[in-house]
Design an enzyme around this catalytic site. Structure first.
Site, PDB file in Angstrom:
ATOM      1  N   GLU A  56      24.062  15.674   7.405  1.00 18.66           N
ATOM      2  CA  GLU A  56      24.125  14.752   8.629  1.00 18.66           C
ATOM      3  C   GLU A  56      23.312  15.532   9.707  1.00 18.66           C
ATOM      4  OE1 GLU A  56      24.442  11.816   8.658  1.00 18.66           O
ATOM      5  OE2 GLU A  56      25.152  11.680   6.715  1.00 18.66           O
ATOM      6  N   TYR A  75      27.032   9.150  16.292  1.00 17.68           N
ATOM      7  CA  TYR A  75      26.797   8.700  15.069  1.00 17.68           C
ATOM      8  C   TYR A  75      27.068   9.711  14.151  1.00 17.68           C
ATOM      9  CZ  TYR A  75      24.123   9.052  10.655  1.00 17.68           C
ATOM     10  OH  TYR A  75      24.189   9.175   9.251  1.00 17.68           O
ATOM     11  N   ASP A  89      23.143   4.051  12.944  1.00 14.24           N
ATOM     12  CA  ASP A  89      21.882   5.034  12.793  1.00 14.24           C
ATOM     13  C   ASP A  89      20.791   3.895  13.010  1.00 14.24           C
ATOM     14  OD1 ASP A  89      21.644   3.717  10.516  1.00 14.24           O
ATOM     15  OD2 ASP A  89      20.563   5.533   9.781  1.00 14.24           O
TER      16      ASP A  89
END
Length: 296
Positions: free
Chosen positions: A42, A125, A143
């Site tokens: 991520e 996020y 996102d």
DNA sequence: TATTCGTGGAT
DNA sequence: TATCCAAGAAT
């Protein structure tokens, strides 16, 4: 608000069914991927395309398979391993997150959304993504891909606004399935739909499981009308200079004299400003007058 | 809220 | 060629 003309449950099944048939086989989605692996992916995927992340992710996980292993190394090593992924402050923050996880969470990536959010480099996020993908929790994972899918399918416009709005968050929350596990699968499925089918340019609407329900499609696919989305010029900016300076430091494996840095950019004023910025950000460490290195 | 922060591929 | 875009965060 609910512009999609179908029951949520049928919608969920359509998108999840599409996902199960079309999902990419990405390493951080493997059943053996740890929460740390999900977190590393991520961080790297923040503004960097999957294709460029793949090799960097593999090298990173081989060297630092746990947060503790990364925390035991110098932050400069993280910056070096980051390579050319861009936005190198992410490397520093990922190192900082590893330190925090090691010192405050017993070396385990925390499951709690608030605890995740408190880590450096983890915003709304990423906290939701890690909690959802790694721990199968129910969160709104919003996102750029998901925002675009909702903009089209629900709101009927080609692109979402520049900044995330409260209305978008409400919409995404309204469509989130009830159960934890189903919500987690829905989250990754909608994101994948945005990445592979409902793309920014040239969407493959004929292949979309939402084709019959899509508000943008029904409206005749009207083009984007909002304010011009400012293209970021890069040539000649401080960002470019910072990139050139840091590239020298990354490849040096040690201390670098000023002259080596001076060679990569002609404008001394801008060069000094960029270097100061790198030092202020903790990406570069002055070791003596006119000598620099990655942070140790 | 608007800016700043890299890099490279696609169109 | 110039512009757009890519699983955002911090300030």
């Amino acid at each position: 608000m609910v512009a999609i003309n179908a029951t949520p449950s049928r919608l969920h099944s359509a998108v999840i069914g599409w996902y199960e048939a079309n999902a990419r086989d990405l390493p951080w989605r493997d059943s053996t991927a740890t929460p740390w692996a999900v977190m590393v992916s991520e961080f790297m995927l923040q503004q960097t395309p999957v294709k460029r992340v793949l090799p960097a992710y593999a090298a990173w996980m081989e060297r630092w398979p746990t947060p503790a292993r990364l925390a035991a190394d110098a932050p400069g090593e993280a910056v070096r391993m980051w390579g050319r992924l861009g936005y190198p402050r992410r490397a520093l923050r990922l190192h900082g997150a590893a330190v925090a996880i090691t010192e405050q969470h017993g070396g385990q990536v925390p499951e709690d959304h608030a605890a995740l959010l408190a880590l450096p480099g983890v915003g709304e996020y990423t906290a939701a993504a890690v909690a959802s993908f790694a721990f199968r929790q129910r969160h709104v994972v919003l996102d750029t891909n998901v925002r675009r899918v909702f903009a089209r399918a629900v709101t009927g416009v080609e692109y979402p606004a520049q900044a995330t709005t409260a209305a978008e968050r409400r919409t995404a929350a309204a469509y989130l399935p009830e159960g934890d596990d189903r919500a987690a699968t829905w989250a990754v499925a909608v994101m994948e739909l945005g990445a592979l089918v409902c793309t920014a340019r040239g969407p493959e609407c004929a292949d979309c499981p939402l084709f019959a329900d899509c508000a943008w499609q029904k409206a005749g696919r009207p083009p984007y009308e909002g304010p011009a989305r400012r293209g970021q010029t890069y040539e000649g900016t401080d960002r470019q200079v910072r990139g050139k300076l840091l590239a020298v430091l990354r490849e040096a494996h040690g201390e670098v004299p000023q002259a080596r840095l001076d060679a990569v950019w002609p404008d001394a004023v801008q060069r000094a400003r960029a270097l100061d910025g790198l030092v202020a950000d903790g990406l570069v460490e002055p070791v003596a007058q006119g000598v620099y290195r990655l942070p140790g």
